[in-house]
Scaffold this motif. Structure first.
Motif, short mmCIF file in Angstrom:
data_model
loop_
_atom_site.label_atom_id
_atom_site.label_comp_id
_atom_site.label_asym_id
_atom_site.label_seq_id
_atom_site.Cartn_x
_atom_site.Cartn_y
_atom_site.Cartn_z
N VAL A 20 0.85 -1.20 0.00
CA VAL A 20 0.00 0.00 0.00
C VAL A 20 0.88 1.25 0.00
CG1 VAL A 20 -1.85 1.23 1.23
CG2 VAL A 20 -1.83 -1.28 1.19
N PHE A 21 2.05 1.16 0.60
CA PHE A 21 2.99 2.27 0.66
C PHE A 21 3.18 2.95 -0.70
CE2 PHE A 21 7.27 3.82 -0.09
CZ PHE A 21 7.45 4.71 0.97
N TRP A 22 3.23 2.13 -1.77
CA TRP A 22 3.55 2.65 -3.11
C TRP A 22 2.40 3.38 -3.77
CZ3 TRP A 22 8.54 2.62 -3.66
CH2 TRP A 22 9.29 1.65 -2.97
N GLU A 23 1.23 3.39 -3.13
CA GLU A 23 0.07 4.01 -3.79
C GLU A 23 0.25 5.52 -3.92
OE1 GLU A 23 -3.43 2.58 -1.83
OE2 GLU A 23 -3.21 0.60 -2.79
N LYS A 24 0.61 6.19 -2.83
CA LYS A 24 0.73 7.64 -2.92
C LYS A 24 1.74 8.19 -1.90
CE LYS A 24 -2.72 10.71 -4.92
NZ LYS A 24 -2.04 10.57 -6.18
N PRO A 25 3.00 7.78 -1.97
CA PRO A 25 3.94 8.33 -1.00
C PRO A 25 4.18 9.81 -1.31
CG PRO A 25 5.11 6.99 -2.61
CD PRO A 25 3.65 6.86 -2.92
N TYR A 26 4.14 10.63 -0.29
CA TYR A 26 4.35 12.09 -0.43
C TYR A 26 3.41 12.70 -1.48
CZ TYR A 26 8.34 10.65 2.25
OH TYR A 26 9.12 10.10 3.21
N GLY A 27 2.22 12.14 -1.61
CA GLY A 27 1.22 12.67 -2.54
C GLY A 27 1.53 12.37 -4.00
N LEU A 28 2.50 11.49 -4.28
CA LEU A 28 2.87 11.19 -5.67
C LEU A 28 2.38 9.79 -6.05
CD1 LEU A 28 6.48 12.54 -5.31
CD2 LEU A 28 4.62 13.63 -6.57
N ASP A 29 2.09 9.62 -7.32
CA ASP A 29 1.58 8.33 -7.77
C ASP A 29 2.74 7.37 -8.10
OD1 ASP A 29 0.36 6.18 -8.83
OD2 ASP A 29 -0.64 7.22 -10.48
N PHE A 30 3.03 6.47 -7.18
CA PHE A 30 4.09 5.47 -7.39
C PHE A 30 3.48 4.08 -7.60
CE2 PHE A 30 8.39 7.01 -5.49
CZ PHE A 30 8.23 8.27 -6.06
N SER A 31 2.17 4.07 -7.90
CA SER A 31 1.46 2.79 -7.87
C SER A 31 1.96 1.78 -8.91
CB SER A 31 -0.04 3.00 -8.02
OG SER A 31 -0.27 3.67 -9.23
N CYS A 32 2.64 2.28 -9.95
CA CYS A 32 3.15 1.32 -10.95
C CYS A 32 4.27 0.45 -10.36
CB CYS A 32 3.63 2.04 -12.20
SG CYS A 32 4.91 3.23 -11.85
N LEU A 33 4.76 0.80 -9.17
CA LEU A 33 5.81 -0.04 -8.54
C LEU A 33 5.23 -1.18 -7.71
CD1 LEU A 33 8.41 2.66 -7.37
CD2 LEU A 33 8.42 1.29 -9.44
N LYS A 34 3.88 -1.20 -7.61
CA LYS A 34 3.29 -2.22 -6.73
C LYS A 34 3.59 -3.65 -7.17
CE LYS A 34 -0.95 -1.44 -4.99
NZ LYS A 34 -2.32 -0.89 -4.93
N SER A 35 3.58 -3.89 -8.49
CA SER A 35 3.82 -5.28 -8.92
C SER A 35 5.28 -5.66 -8.67
CB SER A 35 3.39 -5.50 -10.37
OG SER A 35 4.27 -4.83 -11.21
N LEU A 36 6.17 -4.68 -8.81
CA LEU A 36 7.59 -4.93 -8.54
C LEU A 36 7.79 -5.22 -7.05
CD1 LEU A 36 9.91 -4.80 -10.56
CD2 LEU A 36 10.46 -2.52 -9.70
N ALA A 37 7.08 -4.46 -6.23
CA ALA A 37 7.19 -4.63 -4.77
C ALA A 37 6.68 -6.01 -4.36
CB ALA A 37 6.38 -3.55 -4.07
N GLN A 38 5.57 -6.40 -4.97
CA GLN A 38 5.00 -7.71 -4.65
C GLN A 38 5.99 -8.82 -5.01
OE1 GLN A 38 2.71 -9.22 -7.71
NE2 GLN A 38 3.64 -11.01 -6.75
#
Ligand SMILES: C[S@@+](CC[C@H](N)C(=O)[O-])C[C@H]1O[C@@H](n2cnc3c(N)ncnc32)[C@H](O)[C@@H]1O
Length: 417
Positions: free
Chosen positions: A247-265
């Motif tokens: 969930v961390f990658w969804e919006k850290p510091y108000g920025l959209d990092f969600s494309c990293l979620k699959s890499l994180a998983q």
């Protein structure tokens, strides 16, 4: 555009590599490729972290990357047991401090000796992998065995000799330095005691040395401690782990990092998480023993592939983030009427240094009270790296809300190779 071109060029340059299946995979889409454990696949393109384009017997399709491992020819492997690294780690105090500080573990062994002290009188005991000699010293101090053979392959054995003398046990305890596989002992033993268990019970496979020692050195009708072992599993919530790693990658510091979620998983959840401290309330069901091993009859070839089944009834609604695994071992009494003692490393028991092992799913699933979760677990020992294994889980969820609904899932976890 330039980066995309570079990416494309890189892909073209990727060499075709050979991989081997570490679990059975059954295709669920037309563009996927089914294979079984041990199949040799040619990977042509690592398309995404999860899915690779591969070939098997002239057929092409996507395969899950966690179900395959690089193909290494056995003759290329110098040290399949990684003994230098393994015994090296037991040569310093760090691991011994961790083990000796673990009271539920160490006190169970002491209790086993104490409650069997009368029967141990005049018997010969082998303490396989004695480390600092703690179990041998319990035997010599709390009972009156004829002899204790304390076997230790790591450099710690030199310190153990000193500890035995300092504690006045040198007339009973003899320290043998070396791998049990290569040692000549004075004779056969009545009791073989060892603390050999690893994460998910078998990891590091010291159990193989124990079985070998049993077959070579245990008298007919002798006792193995532990006498049996079990691997337990439970579907669980792991909200905090999921929040911190995904969930961390969804919006850290108000920025959209969600494309990293699959890499994180892929990075955080493709291997098991050791030393996970789970709370009993994270269990979504009552735990189930998926494997039970009888240490008197278990054979070394049995360790190559072990299969267990489970059927959980969900006791409270919650998010199914993954499975938690742990083990228990039992110590049969030397006399028939004495109690069987147990060391249980599960979340409903005092915390040990193993804690629990967490096996996270790729995507969490909400479960309702009354749902059923059934399936199987397969432990497949690495044919090259003998201390490693892959744990594969296959499951089906049947809903109480909708009798037609049924969801299936599968995932393989290399530990570590
Ligand atoms: C988990 S530790 C237990 C140490 C000690 N028994 C205790 O309870 O604190 C396992 C020990 O077994 C030793 N060991 C593992 N395999 C062995 C083998 N094949 N021969 C001799 N020692 C071995 C390791 O070096 C390590 O010290």
């Amino acid at each position: 555009v330039i980066m995309e071109e570079v990416d494309e060029d890189l892909k073209k340059c990727q060499p075709v590599e050979d991989f081997v299946g570490v679990a059975d995979f059954c295709a669920t889409e037309d563009n996927q490729l089914s294979f079984t454990t041990g199949d040799r696949l040619r990977v042509h393109d690592r398309t995404s972290p999860e899915w690779w384009w591969a070939e098997l017997y002239g057929l092409f399709g996507y395969v899950p990357s966690s179900y395959v491992r690089p193909c290494i020819d056995e003759e290329d492997v110098d040290d399949a047991w990684q003994d230098e690294e393994y015994f090296g780690s037991y040569g310093s105090l760090k691991l011994h401090l961790e083990m000796l500080s673990d009271k539920p573990r160490t006190e169970t062994y002491r209790e086993v000796v104490l409650s069997n002290r009368h029967c141990l009188e005049g018997r010969v005991v082998m303490d396989l992998g004695c480390g600092t000699g703690i179990i041998s010293l319990f035997c010599a101090r709390l009972a009156e065995p004829a002899a204790v053979y304390a076997v230790e392959a790591s450099p710690m054995a030199d310190q153990t000799r000193e500890l035995v003398t300092r504690n006045g046990c040198q007339s009973v305890v003899s320290v043998f330095k070396g791998r049990v596989e290569e040692l000549a002992l004075p004779g056969k033993v009545d009791v073989l005691v060892s603390e050999w268990m690893g994460n998910c019970l078998l990891f590091e496979f010291m159990v193989e040395s124990v079985l070998l020692a049993r077959d070579r050195w245990l008298k007919e009708g002798g006792m193995m401690w532990p006498s049996s072992a079990a691997l337990s599993l439970v579907p669980c919530q792991a909200e905090e782990e999921y929040r911190r790693k995904i969930v961390f990658w969804e919006k850290p510091y108000g920025l959209d990092f969600s494309c990293l979620k699959s890499l994180a998983q892929k990075e955080f959840f493709s291997k098991p998480k050791f030393s996970h401290e789970m709370k009993p309330e994270d269990c979504l069901s009552a735990p189930c023993d998926v494997l039970t091993l009888d240490m008197h009859s278990l054979q070394i070839p049995d360790l190559e592939k072990l299969k267990g089944e489970f059927c959980f009834r969900v006791e409270k609604s919650g998010t199914f983030h993954g499975f938690a695994a742990w083990f228990s071992v039992q110590f049969q009494s030397l006399d028939e009427v004495g109690p069987t003692l147990e060391l249980n490393t599960g979340p409903h028991h005092p915390l040990t240094h193993w804690k629990q092992t967490l096996l996270m799913l790729d995507s969490p699933v909400f479960l309702h009270q009354g749902d059923s979760l059934s399936g199987m677990i397969l432990l497949h020992r690495n044919p090259v790296w003998r201390r490693h294994m892959t744990l594969s889980l296959h499951w089906t969820i049947r809903s109480t809300q909708d009798s037609e609904a049924c969801k299936t899932g599968q995932k393989s976890f290399p530990m570590w190779r």
